[in-house]
Design a protein around this motif. Structure first.
Motif, PDB file in Angstrom:
ATOM      1  N   VAL A 289       0.887  -1.168   0.000  1.00 40.98           N
ATOM      2  CA  VAL A 289       0.000   0.000   0.000  1.00 40.98           C
ATOM      3  C   VAL A 289       0.923   1.215   0.000  1.00 40.98           C
ATOM      4  CG1 VAL A 289      -1.803   1.274   1.218  1.00 40.98           C
ATOM      5  CG2 VAL A 289      -1.770  -1.231   1.327  1.00 40.98           C
ATOM      6  N   PRO A 290       1.002   1.921  -1.127  1.00 35.27           N
ATOM      7  CA  PRO A 290       1.947   3.045  -1.206  1.00 35.27           C
ATOM      8  C   PRO A 290       1.526   4.243  -0.359  1.00 35.27           C
ATOM      9  CG  PRO A 290       0.885   2.629  -3.340  1.00 35.27           C
ATOM     10  CD  PRO A 290       0.316   1.657  -2.359  1.00 35.27           C
ATOM     11  N   GLU A 291       2.524   5.081  -0.083  1.00 34.09           N
ATOM     12  CA  GLU A 291       2.252   6.334   0.617  1.00 34.09           C
ATOM     13  C   GLU A 291       1.377   7.214  -0.264  1.00 34.09           C
ATOM     14  OE1 GLU A 291       5.506   8.390   2.526  1.00 34.09           O
ATOM     15  OE2 GLU A 291       6.712   6.564   2.363  1.00 34.09           O
ATOM     16  N   GLY A 292       0.632   8.111   0.360  1.00 35.06           N
ATOM     17  CA  GLY A 292      -0.143   9.093  -0.383  1.00 35.06           C
ATOM     18  C   GLY A 292      -1.443   8.576  -0.971  1.00 35.06           C
ATOM     19  N   THR A 293      -1.895   7.404  -0.521  1.00 30.72           N
ATOM     20  CA  THR A 293      -3.176   6.907  -1.021  1.00 30.72           C
ATOM     21  C   THR A 293      -4.288   7.300  -0.051  1.00 30.72           C
ATOM     22  OG1 THR A 293      -3.053   4.772   0.125  1.00 30.72           O
ATOM     23  CG2 THR A 293      -2.031   4.901  -2.062  1.00 30.72           C
TER      24      THR A 293
ATOM     25  N   PHE B 295      -5.929   5.534   1.751  1.00 26.49           N
ATOM     26  CA  PHE B 295      -6.009   4.662   2.916  1.00 26.49           C
ATOM     27  C   PHE B 295      -5.156   5.146   4.082  1.00 26.49           C
ATOM     28  CE2 PHE B 295      -6.831   2.177  -0.892  1.00 26.49           C
ATOM     29  CZ  PHE B 295      -8.165   1.864  -0.652  1.00 26.49           C
ATOM     30  N   ASN B 296      -4.216   6.082   3.842  1.00 26.94           N
ATOM     31  CA  ASN B 296      -3.428   6.694   4.909  1.00 26.94           C
ATOM     32  C   ASN B 296      -2.717   5.663   5.783  1.00 26.94           C
ATOM     33  OD1 ASN B 296      -2.483   9.018   6.261  1.00 26.94           O
ATOM     34  ND2 ASN B 296      -4.000   8.744   7.866  1.00 26.94           N
ATOM     35  N   CYS B 297      -2.253   4.578   5.144  1.00 27.98           N
ATOM     36  CA  CYS B 297      -1.626   3.491   5.904  1.00 27.98           C
ATOM     37  C   CYS B 297      -0.616   2.765   5.018  1.00 27.98           C
ATOM     38  CB  CYS B 297      -2.707   2.533   6.393  1.00 27.98           C
ATOM     39  SG  CYS B 297      -2.087   1.261   7.496  1.00 27.98           S
ATOM     40  N   PRO B 298       0.553   3.365   4.756  1.00 27.59           N
ATOM     41  CA  PRO B 298       1.548   2.703   3.921  1.00 27.59           C
ATOM     42  C   PRO B 298       1.997   1.369   4.542  1.00 27.59           C
ATOM     43  CG  PRO B 298       2.118   5.010   4.245  1.00 27.59           C
ATOM     44  CD  PRO B 298       0.987   4.701   5.175  1.00 27.59           C
ATOM     45  N   ILE B 299       2.070   0.338   3.697  1.00 32.73           N
ATOM     46  CA  ILE B 299       2.506  -0.982   4.141  1.00 32.73           C
ATOM     47  C   ILE B 299       3.544  -1.498   3.153  1.00 32.73           C
ATOM     48  CG2 ILE B 299       1.835  -3.361   4.662  1.00 32.73           C
ATOM     49  CD1 ILE B 299      -1.025  -2.291   5.162  1.00 32.73           C
ATOM     50  N   GLY B 300       4.716  -1.850   3.678  1.00 35.15           N
ATOM     51  CA  GLY B 300       5.770  -2.401   2.841  1.00 35.15           C
ATOM     52  C   GLY B 300       6.147  -3.796   3.290  1.00 35.15           C
ATOM     53  N   ASN B 301       6.399  -4.669   2.317  1.00 29.07           N
ATOM     54  CA  ASN B 301       6.936  -5.997   2.599  1.00 29.07           C
ATOM     55  C   ASN B 301       8.452  -5.880   2.506  1.00 29.07           C
ATOM     56  OD1 ASN B 301       6.548  -8.943   2.950  1.00 29.07           O
ATOM     57  ND2 ASN B 301       7.588  -9.027   0.975  1.00 29.07           N
ATOM     58  N   VAL B 302       9.151  -6.096   3.626  1.00 31.72           N
ATOM     59  CA  VAL B 302      10.599  -5.944   3.674  1.00 31.72           C
ATOM     60  C   VAL B 302      11.231  -7.315   3.888  1.00 31.72           C
ATOM     61  CG1 VAL B 302      12.537  -4.758   4.759  1.00 31.72           C
ATOM     62  CG2 VAL B 302      10.285  -3.661   4.703  1.00 31.72           C
ATOM     63  N   THR B 303      12.176  -7.667   3.008  1.00 31.03           N
ATOM     64  CA  THR B 303      12.898  -8.934   3.092  1.00 31.03           C
ATOM     65  C   THR B 303      14.369  -8.632   3.347  1.00 31.03           C
ATOM     66  OG1 THR B 303      11.361  -9.969   1.528  1.00 31.03           O
ATOM     67  CG2 THR B 303      13.491 -11.064   1.867  1.00 31.03           C
ATOM     68  N   PHE B 304      14.912  -9.193   4.411  1.00 34.35           N
ATOM     69  CA  PHE B 304      16.322  -9.029   4.764  1.00 34.35           C
ATOM     70  C   PHE B 304      17.049 -10.343   4.498  1.00 34.35           C
ATOM     71  CE2 PHE B 304      13.947  -6.248   7.597  1.00 34.35           C
ATOM     72  CZ  PHE B 304      14.717  -5.096   7.703  1.00 34.35           C
ATOM     73  N   GLU B 305      18.160 -10.303   3.775  1.00 30.93           N
ATOM     74  CA  GLU B 305      19.000 -11.491   3.661  1.00 30.93           C
ATOM     75  C   GLU B 305      19.662 -11.731   5.011  1.00 30.93           C
ATOM     76  OE1 GLU B 305      21.675 -11.162   0.313  1.00 30.93           O
ATOM     77  OE2 GLU B 305      20.025 -11.437  -1.107  1.00 30.93           O
ATOM     78  N   PRO B 306      20.175 -12.956   5.275  1.00 39.38           N
ATOM     79  CA  PRO B 306      20.820 -13.215   6.560  1.00 39.38           C
ATOM     80  C   PRO B 306      21.868 -12.145   6.892  1.00 39.38           C
ATOM     81  CG  PRO B 306      20.565 -15.252   5.353  1.00 39.38           C
ATOM     82  CD  PRO B 306      20.163 -14.143   4.410  1.00 39.38           C
ATOM     83  N   GLY B 307      21.821 -11.655   8.123  1.00 41.43           N
ATOM     84  CA  GLY B 307      22.762 -10.641   8.591  1.00 41.43           C
ATOM     85  C   GLY B 307      22.429  -9.216   8.203  1.00 41.43           C
TER      86      GLY B 307
ATOM     87  N   ASN C  43       0.117   6.742  11.460  1.00 42.09           N
ATOM     88  CA  ASN C  43       0.040   8.202  11.538  1.00 42.09           C
ATOM     89  C   ASN C  43       1.014   8.902  10.582  1.00 42.09           C
ATOM     90  OD1 ASN C  43      -1.816   8.102  13.895  1.00 42.09           O
ATOM     91  ND2 ASN C  43      -0.025   7.221  14.885  1.00 42.09           N
ATOM     92  N   PRO C  44       1.008   8.541   9.295  1.00 42.78           N
ATOM     93  CA  PRO C  44       1.982   9.123   8.370  1.00 42.78           C
ATOM     94  C   PRO C  44       1.879  10.644   8.253  1.00 42.78           C
ATOM     95  CG  PRO C  44       0.289   7.941   7.157  1.00 42.78           C
ATOM     96  CD  PRO C  44       0.074   7.647   8.610  1.00 42.78           C
ATOM     97  N   GLN C  45       0.744  11.201   8.613  1.00 40.36           N
ATOM     98  CA  GLN C  45       0.576  12.654   8.565  1.00 40.36           C
ATOM     99  C   GLN C  45       1.506  13.364   9.551  1.00 40.36           C
ATOM    100  OE1 GLN C  45      -1.682  10.465   9.681  1.00 40.36           O
ATOM    101  NE2 GLN C  45      -2.290  11.143  11.738  1.00 40.36           N
ATOM    102  N   ASN C  46       2.067  12.614  10.512  1.00 43.56           N
ATOM    103  CA  ASN C  46       2.973  13.215  11.506  1.00 43.56           C
ATOM    104  C   ASN C  46       4.402  13.363  10.999  1.00 43.56           C
ATOM    105  OD1 ASN C  46       0.826  13.323  13.219  1.00 43.56           O
ATOM    106  ND2 ASN C  46       1.448  11.609  14.485  1.00 43.56           N
ATOM    107  N   GLY C  47       4.700  12.799   9.863  1.00 43.53           N
ATOM    108  CA  GLY C  47       6.049  12.903   9.313  1.00 43.53           C
ATOM    109  C   GLY C  47       6.565  11.562   8.843  1.00 43.53           C
ATOM    110  N   GLY C  48       7.872  11.476   8.645  1.00 43.85           N
ATOM    111  CA  GLY C  48       8.477  10.284   8.071  1.00 43.85           C
ATOM    112  C   GLY C  48       9.407   9.559   9.020  1.00 43.85           C
TER     113      GLY C  48
END
Length: 129
Positions: free
Chosen positions: A26-30, A32-44, A109-114
């Motif tokens: 869910v991108p920023e600025g939509t 829905f006011n609720c950005p959601i990112g799927n973050v994948t970290f490699e080991p370490g 609360n993305p309206q509060n900043g980044g």
């Protein structure tokens, strides 16, 4: 490791140690006011210390990782864990040394900043976990 959501693209900024990927669900600025990112970290892999002006929620979907608030011990995270991070709380999160780690990062609360990015988590600090 099976993925629930698309892995996304390699994160190319200077706020991560190791390789991590981001797919915005869910991108920023939509409306829905609720950005959601799927973050994948490699080991370490892990992000720098940082704080969110409006807070954040992490939902762990795969692998094992860590979450740490400044001044507190690191918490080991597993599939199904939920982390609620208050606004302006300095913290970091990332993969365990021997495991990929995936979480949904929900900006509250993305309206509060980044995000206010700070110093990297040192190798010495990380290796002591």
């Amino acid at each position: 490791m099976s993925a629930i959501f698309k892995k996304g693209d390699v994160i190319t900024n200077n706020y991560f140690t190791g390789t991590a990927y981001l797919e915005m669900l869910v991108p920023e600025g939509t409306e829905f006011n609720c950005p959601i990112g799927n973050v994948t970290f490699e080991p370490g892999a892990r992000n720098n210390w940082h704080a969110h002006d409006g807070g954040q929620i992490l939902l762990v979907t795969s692998g094992e990782g860590y979450y740490q608030e400044e001044g507190k011990p690191a918490q080991k995270l597993h599939v199904g864990d939920v982390v609620t991070i208050p606004a302006n709380l300095k913290h970091w999160h990332g993969a365990a040394k021997d495991s990929e780690f995936v979480h949904l990062a929900i900006t509250t609360n993305p309206q509060n900043g980044g995000t206010n990015w700070l110093e990297p988590v040192s190798e010495e600090h990380y290796n002591a976990l």
